[in-house]
Design a protein around this motif. Structure first.
Motif, PDB file in Angstrom:
ATOM      1  N   ASP A 141      53.307  64.141  31.926  1.00  0.00           N
ATOM      2  CA  ASP A 141      53.528  65.282  31.041  1.00  0.00           C
ATOM      3  C   ASP A 141      54.912  65.900  31.168  1.00  0.00           C
ATOM      4  O   ASP A 141      55.237  66.856  30.460  1.00  0.00           O
ATOM      5  CB  ASP A 141      52.469  66.358  31.310  1.00  0.00           C
ATOM      6  CG  ASP A 141      51.059  65.858  31.031  1.00  0.00           C
ATOM      7  OD1 ASP A 141      50.914  64.906  30.229  1.00  0.00           O
ATOM      8  OD2 ASP A 141      50.112  66.419  31.613  1.00  0.00           O
ATOM      9  N   VAL A 142      55.740  65.351  32.036  1.00  0.00           N
ATOM     10  CA  VAL A 142      57.066  65.923  32.285  1.00  0.00           C
ATOM     11  C   VAL A 142      57.872  66.058  30.992  1.00  0.00           C
ATOM     12  O   VAL A 142      58.446  67.114  30.709  1.00  0.00           O
ATOM     13  CB  VAL A 142      57.842  65.081  33.329  1.00  0.00           C
ATOM     14  CG1 VAL A 142      59.315  65.450  33.355  1.00  0.00           C
ATOM     15  CG2 VAL A 142      57.216  65.242  34.698  1.00  0.00           C
ATOM     16  N   GLU A 143      57.939  65.007  30.195  1.00  0.00           N
ATOM     17  CA  GLU A 143      58.768  65.032  28.982  1.00  0.00           C
ATOM     18  C   GLU A 143      58.289  66.074  27.977  1.00  0.00           C
ATOM     19  O   GLU A 143      59.094  66.803  27.394  1.00  0.00           O
ATOM     20  CB  GLU A 143      58.809  63.648  28.335  1.00  0.00           C
ATOM     21  CG  GLU A 143      59.507  62.595  29.173  1.00  0.00           C
ATOM     22  CD  GLU A 143      60.957  62.944  29.491  1.00  0.00           C
ATOM     23  OE1 GLU A 143      61.668  63.467  28.603  1.00  0.00           O
ATOM     24  OE2 GLU A 143      61.376  62.699  30.638  1.00  0.00           O
ATOM     25  N   GLU A 144      56.970  66.160  27.761  1.00  0.00           N
ATOM     26  CA  GLU A 144      56.443  67.106  26.770  1.00  0.00           C
ATOM     27  C   GLU A 144      56.627  68.552  27.211  1.00  0.00           C
ATOM     28  O   GLU A 144      56.997  69.409  26.403  1.00  0.00           O
ATOM     29  CB  GLU A 144      54.964  66.815  26.486  1.00  0.00           C
ATOM     30  CG  GLU A 144      54.767  65.543  25.689  1.00  0.00           C
ATOM     31  CD  GLU A 144      55.454  65.609  24.331  1.00  0.00           C
ATOM     32  OE1 GLU A 144      55.052  66.445  23.500  1.00  0.00           O
ATOM     33  OE2 GLU A 144      56.396  64.829  24.102  1.00  0.00           O
ATOM     34  N   VAL A 145      56.386  68.838  28.464  1.00  0.00           N
ATOM     35  CA  VAL A 145      56.562  70.190  28.972  1.00  0.00           C
ATOM     36  C   VAL A 145      58.055  70.532  29.006  1.00  0.00           C
ATOM     37  O   VAL A 145      58.454  71.638  28.643  1.00  0.00           O
ATOM     38  CB  VAL A 145      55.889  70.353  30.348  1.00  0.00           C
ATOM     39  CG1 VAL A 145      56.193  71.708  30.957  1.00  0.00           C
ATOM     40  CG2 VAL A 145      54.382  70.144  30.215  1.00  0.00           C
ATOM     41  N   GLY A 146      58.877  69.565  29.397  1.00  0.00           N
ATOM     42  CA  GLY A 146      60.320  69.771  29.365  1.00  0.00           C
ATOM     43  C   GLY A 146      60.834  70.029  27.962  1.00  0.00           C
ATOM     44  O   GLY A 146      61.730  70.860  27.752  1.00  0.00           O
ATOM     45  N   ARG A 147      60.271  69.350  26.982  1.00  0.00           N
ATOM     46  CA  ARG A 147      60.677  69.564  25.574  1.00  0.00           C
ATOM     47  C   ARG A 147      60.336  70.988  25.144  1.00  0.00           C
ATOM     48  O   ARG A 147      61.151  71.668  24.500  1.00  0.00           O
ATOM     49  CB  ARG A 147      59.982  68.549  24.670  1.00  0.00           C
ATOM     50  CG  ARG A 147      60.305  68.729  23.189  1.00  0.00           C
ATOM     51  CD  ARG A 147      59.812  67.553  22.352  1.00  0.00           C
ATOM     52  NE  ARG A 147      58.371  67.415  22.328  1.00  0.00           N
ATOM     53  CZ  ARG A 147      57.568  67.954  21.385  1.00  0.00           C
ATOM     54  NH1 ARG A 147      58.085  68.656  20.401  1.00  0.00           N
ATOM     55  NH2 ARG A 147      56.263  67.761  21.435  1.00  0.00           N
ATOM     56  N   ALA A 148      59.165  71.472  25.504  1.00  0.00           N
ATOM     57  CA  ALA A 148      58.790  72.846  25.164  1.00  0.00           C
ATOM     58  C   ALA A 148      59.758  73.835  25.820  1.00  0.00           C
ATOM     59  O   ALA A 148      60.219  74.789  25.180  1.00  0.00           O
ATOM     60  CB  ALA A 148      57.355  73.123  25.607  1.00  0.00           C
TER      61      ALA A 148
END
Length: 137
Positions: free
Chosen positions: A85-92
């Motif tokens: 989930d790193v990429e999705e949370v980082g995108r937010a």
């Protein structure tokens, strides 16, 4: 610490566990407790991006009660339950804070109080011109 201001939002765990959503210290530092994807007392299932946005919005709501906003945020912590989930949370985080650029950490944890939650965030903000005379640059 009688000059400490405390904010509660009615979230279900605040009373159950005895904590404030946010605490403002006399020097202008504001600490926002862990926020999750809970709206009106109900967990909002969703993907990690959506949960991150909901979680940060909960933190922003607490800051707003103190007359502060996103631009006053100086530090964020993002707790996630899966490395995937790193990429999705980082995108937010980027979408919400790209122009603010707070110090940030992302930490992988084993879980939260409800297994439907995959993201929890903490926010620290600073009110410039606090009693210690420090002002933001």
């Amino acid at each position: 610490m009688s000059d400490v201001r405390r904010v509660t939002t009615g979230a279900p765990w605040e009373d159950a566990f005895g904590y404030s959503r946010a605490v403002e210290l006399p020097n202008g530092l504001v600490l926002v407790a862990g926020c999750t994807s809970v709206i009106d007392g109900a967990i909002v299932d969703g993907d990690p991006y959506e949960q991150a946005v909901n979680s940060f919005n909960a933190a922003f709501a607490a800051l707003q009660q103190l007359g502060l906003g996103r631009d006053d945020v100086v530090r964020t912590r993002m707790y996630i339950t899966h490395a995937r989930d790193v990429e999705e949370v980082g995108r937010a985080h980027k979408e919400l804070f790209d122009t603010v650029r707070p110090a940030a950490s992302m930490i992988i944890v084993s879980g939260f109080v409800d297994s439907r939650l995959v993201v929890e965030v903490e926010v620290e903000a600073f009110r410039s011109g606090g009693e210690d005379g420090v002002s933001a640059a």
